[in-house]
Design a protein around this motif. Structure first.
Motif, PDB file in Angstrom:
ATOM      1  N   GLU A  14       0.835  -1.201   0.000  1.00 15.16           N
ATOM      2  CA  GLU A  14       0.000   0.000   0.000  1.00 15.16           C
ATOM      3  C   GLU A  14       0.870   1.251   0.000  1.00 15.16           C
ATOM      4  O   GLU A  14       0.627   2.193  -0.771  1.00 15.16           O
ATOM      5  CB  GLU A  14      -0.918  -0.007   1.223  1.00 15.16           C
ATOM      6  CG  GLU A  14      -2.045  -1.019   1.147  1.00 15.16           C
ATOM      7  CD  GLU A  14      -3.006  -0.885   2.313  1.00 15.16           C
ATOM      8  OE1 GLU A  14      -3.101   0.221   2.874  1.00 15.16           O
ATOM      9  OE2 GLU A  14      -3.646  -1.885   2.669  1.00 15.16           O
ATOM     10  N   ALA A  15       1.876   1.279   0.873  1.00 15.25           N
ATOM     11  CA  ALA A  15       2.773   2.435   0.921  1.00 15.25           C
ATOM     12  C   ALA A  15       3.541   2.587  -0.396  1.00 15.25           C
ATOM     13  O   ALA A  15       3.718   3.706  -0.904  1.00 15.25           O
ATOM     14  CB  ALA A  15       3.748   2.293   2.088  1.00 15.25           C
ATOM     15  N   GLY A 128       2.882   3.408   7.526  1.00 10.77           N
ATOM     16  CA  GLY A 128       4.065   3.012   8.271  1.00 10.77           C
ATOM     17  C   GLY A 128       3.783   2.772   9.744  1.00 10.77           C
ATOM     18  O   GLY A 128       4.266   1.790  10.332  1.00 10.77           O
ATOM     19  N   LEU A 129       2.995   3.641  10.364  1.00  5.36           N
ATOM     20  CA  LEU A 129       2.666   3.473  11.780  1.00  5.36           C
ATOM     21  C   LEU A 129       1.802   2.235  11.999  1.00  5.36           C
ATOM     22  O   LEU A 129       1.990   1.492  12.977  1.00  5.36           O
ATOM     23  CB  LEU A 129       1.957   4.727  12.302  1.00  5.36           C
ATOM     24  CG  LEU A 129       2.823   5.988  12.396  1.00  5.36           C
ATOM     25  CD1 LEU A 129       1.977   7.173  12.837  1.00  5.36           C
ATOM     26  CD2 LEU A 129       3.990   5.790  13.352  1.00  5.36           C
ATOM     27  N   THR A 161       9.717  -7.302  -0.490  1.00  2.00           N
ATOM     28  CA  THR A 161       8.929  -7.753  -1.641  1.00  2.00           C
ATOM     29  C   THR A 161       7.980  -6.660  -2.106  1.00  2.00           C
ATOM     30  O   THR A 161       7.797  -6.445  -3.311  1.00  2.00           O
ATOM     31  CB  THR A 161       8.121  -9.017  -1.270  1.00  2.00           C
ATOM     32  OG1 THR A 161       9.012 -10.021  -0.778  1.00  2.00           O
ATOM     33  CG2 THR A 161       7.376  -9.553  -2.482  1.00  2.00           C
ATOM     34  N   ALA A 162       7.380  -5.950  -1.152  1.00  2.00           N
ATOM     35  CA  ALA A 162       6.452  -4.874  -1.497  1.00  2.00           C
ATOM     36  C   ALA A 162       7.153  -3.746  -2.240  1.00  2.00           C
ATOM     37  O   ALA A 162       6.620  -3.206  -3.224  1.00  2.00           O
ATOM     38  CB  ALA A 162       5.796  -4.341  -0.224  1.00  2.00           C
ATOM     39  N   VAL A 163       8.361  -3.400  -1.795  1.00  2.00           N
ATOM     40  CA  VAL A 163       9.121  -2.345  -2.480  1.00  2.00           C
ATOM     41  C   VAL A 163       9.468  -2.779  -3.904  1.00  2.00           C
ATOM     42  O   VAL A 163       9.363  -1.993  -4.862  1.00  2.00           O
ATOM     43  CB  VAL A 163      10.397  -2.011  -1.686  1.00  2.00           C
ATOM     44  CG1 VAL A 163      11.302  -1.068  -2.490  1.00  2.00           C
ATOM     45  CG2 VAL A 163      10.036  -1.379  -0.345  1.00  2.00           C
ATOM     46  N   PHE A 164       9.864  -4.035  -4.060  1.00  2.51           N
ATOM     47  CA  PHE A 164      10.198  -4.550  -5.395  1.00  2.51           C
ATOM     48  C   PHE A 164       8.973  -4.546  -6.307  1.00  2.51           C
ATOM     49  O   PHE A 164       9.044  -4.129  -7.476  1.00  2.51           O
ATOM     50  CB  PHE A 164      10.769  -5.958  -5.275  1.00  2.51           C
ATOM     51  CG  PHE A 164      11.113  -6.588  -6.594  1.00  2.51           C
ATOM     52  CD1 PHE A 164      12.154  -6.101  -7.366  1.00  2.51           C
ATOM     53  CD2 PHE A 164      10.384  -7.673  -7.072  1.00  2.51           C
ATOM     54  CE1 PHE A 164      12.464  -6.678  -8.599  1.00  2.51           C
ATOM     55  CE2 PHE A 164      10.684  -8.252  -8.288  1.00  2.51           C
ATOM     56  CZ  PHE A 164      11.728  -7.751  -9.051  1.00  2.51           C
TER      57      PHE A 164
END
Length: 324
Positions: A14-15, A128-129, A161-164
């Motif tokens: 999501e971020a 993030g929080l 994995t999410a960033v990738f």
């Protein structure tokens, strides 16, 4: 480990999508000068999230056992509430997330650099929080038996994995149905949240905030050993406990079943139910009016008949008098 991987993947994606939407929109509108404030806002949000998680971890170590259990149980319940709200919100707004973020970014561009930093910080900071809180509560739930290394490794692997995946989305190399993705991962996250909630209740029982710590619903420790591979798997995925209390089982069932039913119900379910109810009330009202109208017509008919009989009797009396 899988549960924490799912948390990191879901929340991190999501971020990542938020960042991708903001950056892609600025590049597309030829506002690359605004990228720096956006990245500053993203960096501050990530730092605050890690600082929040570190504060929870190291701050709780200085507490007494009962204080730790009370804190862990309370934050588990808060985390479950936030995650439940988040999965329902994302399911409802996934299709319109891009338009909403672009509108906020347009307003921030008109207001200046500070507004850009704040927009990026708020967009990423909330995720993030939530991630830091939910990962900490999940690691705390699994840490008593499995240590903190595997749960934390799972969460970090999910975030990586999410960033990738976010990078692949930005490059246009990956396209999936986000609505379905967030629906199914949201359903799995609800199952994980049910386990975290049950463990949070157990923490509150150990802290003497809730009763029933010695009232076990069942005990199958001899059948499913916590140290076995399948016991570890059930613990990691569902936060399964072989000897839960009655209160834990009751809370788990009362949260999981209604939440899943509402979550997987059609989006227009409530609207259709409300429309059907209104239409039913309208039909009953119309039937009532028809019945009242029929009754009034019947009253008028009965009155006319009475008047006719009275007139006939009067005519008969006059005729007899005339003849006499």
């Amino acid at each position: 480990m899988f549960a924490n991987y799912l948390i990191g993947l879901r929340e991190g994606l999501e971020a990542s999508l938020v960042v991708c939407i903001l950056v892609a929109y600025l590049v597309k509108t030829d506002r690359r000068d605004a990228l720096k404030p956006v990245w500053i806002g993203v960096g501050v949000a990530v730092f605050v999230a890690f600082a929040f998680g570190a504060g929870l971890e190291f701050g709780s170590q200085e507490m007494t056992f009962k204080a730790q259990e009370a804190l862990g149980g309370s934050l588990s319940i808060v985390a479950v509430c936030l995650v439940t709200w988040m999965v329902f919100w994302m399911r409802r707004t996934a299709r319109h997330l891009k338009t909403e973020l672009q509108g906020k970014l347009d307003s921030a561009l008109r207001m200046g650099t500070g507004a850009l930093v704040a927009t990026a910080f708020l967009a990423v900071g909330r995720e993030g929080l939530e991630t830091a809180l939910f990962v900490w509560t999940s690691v705390h739930a699994a840490g008593s038996e499995n240590g903190t290394v595997q749960p934390m490794a799972g969460a970090l692997l999910g975030l990586a994995t999410a960033v990738f995946l976010g990078w692949l989305f930005y490059r246009g190399a990956l396209k999936i149905n986000l609505a379905k993705f967030f629906t199914w991962t949201g359903g799995m996250l609800v199952v994980v949240a049910a386990g975290v909630l049950a463990y949070g209740v157990h923490d509150l029982q150990e802290a003497d905030f809730l009763p029933g710590i010695n009232s076990l619903a069942f005990d199958i420790s001899s059948t499913i050993e916590p140290d076995s591979w399948y016991g570890t798997l059930l613990k990691g995925v569902f936060n399964f406990q072989p000897d839960p209390t009655v209160v834990q089982v009751a809370v788990w069932v009362l949260y999981l079943i209604p939440t899943l039913v509402l979550f997987f119900a059609p989006v227009g379910f409530r609207k259709s139910v409300g429309t059907t109810r209104v239409e039913g009330q309208k039909a009953v009202h119309e039937q009532g009016e028809s019945a009242d109208g029929g009754a009034r017509d019947g009253d008028r008919t009965d009155g006319d008949r009475e008047r006719l009989r009275d007139g006939a009797r009067g005519a008969g009396s006059r005729t007899v008098g005339d003849e006499g």
